[in-house]
Design a protein around this motif. Sequence first.
Motif, mmCIF file in Angstrom:
data_model
loop_
_atom_site.group_PDB
_atom_site.id
_atom_site.type_symbol
_atom_site.label_atom_id
_atom_site.label_comp_id
_atom_site.label_asym_id
_atom_site.label_seq_id
_atom_site.Cartn_x
_atom_site.Cartn_y
_atom_site.Cartn_z
ATOM 1 N N CYS A 27 0.847 -1.196 0.000
ATOM 2 C CA CYS A 27 0.000 0.000 0.000
ATOM 3 C C CYS A 27 0.878 1.240 0.000
ATOM 4 O O CYS A 27 1.996 1.226 0.508
ATOM 5 N N THR A 53 0.598 3.653 1.852
ATOM 6 C CA THR A 53 0.898 3.988 3.250
ATOM 7 C C THR A 53 2.212 3.345 3.690
ATOM 8 O O THR A 53 2.955 3.911 4.490
ATOM 9 N N HIS A 65 -0.150 -4.134 5.836
ATOM 10 C CA HIS A 65 -1.421 -4.132 6.573
ATOM 11 C C HIS A 65 -2.593 -4.604 5.721
ATOM 12 O O HIS A 65 -3.720 -4.207 5.949
ATOM 13 N N CYS A 102 -7.236 -2.966 2.343
ATOM 14 C CA CYS A 102 -6.995 -1.532 2.572
ATOM 15 C C CYS A 102 -7.467 -0.739 1.373
ATOM 16 O O CYS A 102 -8.326 0.128 1.492
HETATM 17 ZN ZN ZN Z 1 -3.187 0.880 3.139
#
Ligand code: ZN
Length: 327
Positions: A38, A40, A60, A147
């Motif tokens: 991701c 992030t 995640h 996500c």
């Molecule tokens: Zn994410």
Amino acid sequence: MRAMVLEAPREPLQPRELPIPRPAVGQVLVQVSACGVCRTDLHVLDGELPDPKLPLVPGHQIVGRVVERGQQAGRFEVGQRVGIAWLAWADGSCRYCREGHENLCEQARFTGYQVDGGYAEFAVADERFCYPIPEGYPDAQAAPLLCAGLIGYRCLRMAGDAQLLGLYGFGASAHIVAQVARHQGRRIFAFVRSGDEEGARFARQMGAEWAGDSLRPGPEPLDAAIIFAPVGELVPAALRAVRPAGTVVLGGIHMSDIPGFPYHLLWGERVVRSVANLTRRDGQEFLELAPRVPVRTEVETHSLVEAAAALERLRRGQVRGAAVLVP
Ligand SMILES: [Zn+2]
Ligand SMILES: [Zn+2]
């Protein structure tokens, strides 16, 4: 177990042998079969999110099977497939949790940031923050739902009943949101980097009826826009593209500074709002909805040791759909 470890922000991920974690009270030990990559993760690696746990196993969007249950963990059977997402834990007692905003919990902890995540062969998680994974999704295809899918779904909810929706940055989240939005009978315009012909083609393939340059308004005013790209200058660009009373939703956890812009872009009761993290309710709702659409995720898979290469492809906008690590 093998894991990819961040020892300090802005340093390369290191392959390491770590002890397999033990599930504490209320936790499950999960053998990881896939972990989505991701944006992030890039923000964590680049030091753009403050105070990560160090050393840290990032990741995640974890899909795996329960191999062991800690004391008092009985929600899942050993062998059951589960998902682990960004929200690892919330206290359940602060004002935000009590108001149904556990995404804003003052004590919240996040997977692959404040607790170890899924760039590894095993991970532990509080069973109350795990999700059953719908049948019909192979592990790697399920990972981005956790996500890209969940955050995208929360952004879509914040866009209200917008009929004509603009998506800025056509990556993992947008390719999922586009399918859900089309299923709900909405229309999609995709806004991509100037000259990104392949991105525009991918967006059209995913149901966008128009795709073009993200810094110019589209052919019709939007009812709402969702910005997934972490680029502040897209905020005034999107405000220019939405009609009065339209909403611009910011879906990223980090964004470069938003440049100054004339008030008339916001005038007309236009709204700019961020979306922060996710709640378990988002997860339950979206994972029930995804197979009914049905959402089909486009993924490219990489081995664990290729994590850095996968992250670099993501950084450069080279991933079509989502990148997933398969330990
Ligand atoms: Zn994410
Ligand atoms: Zn709380």
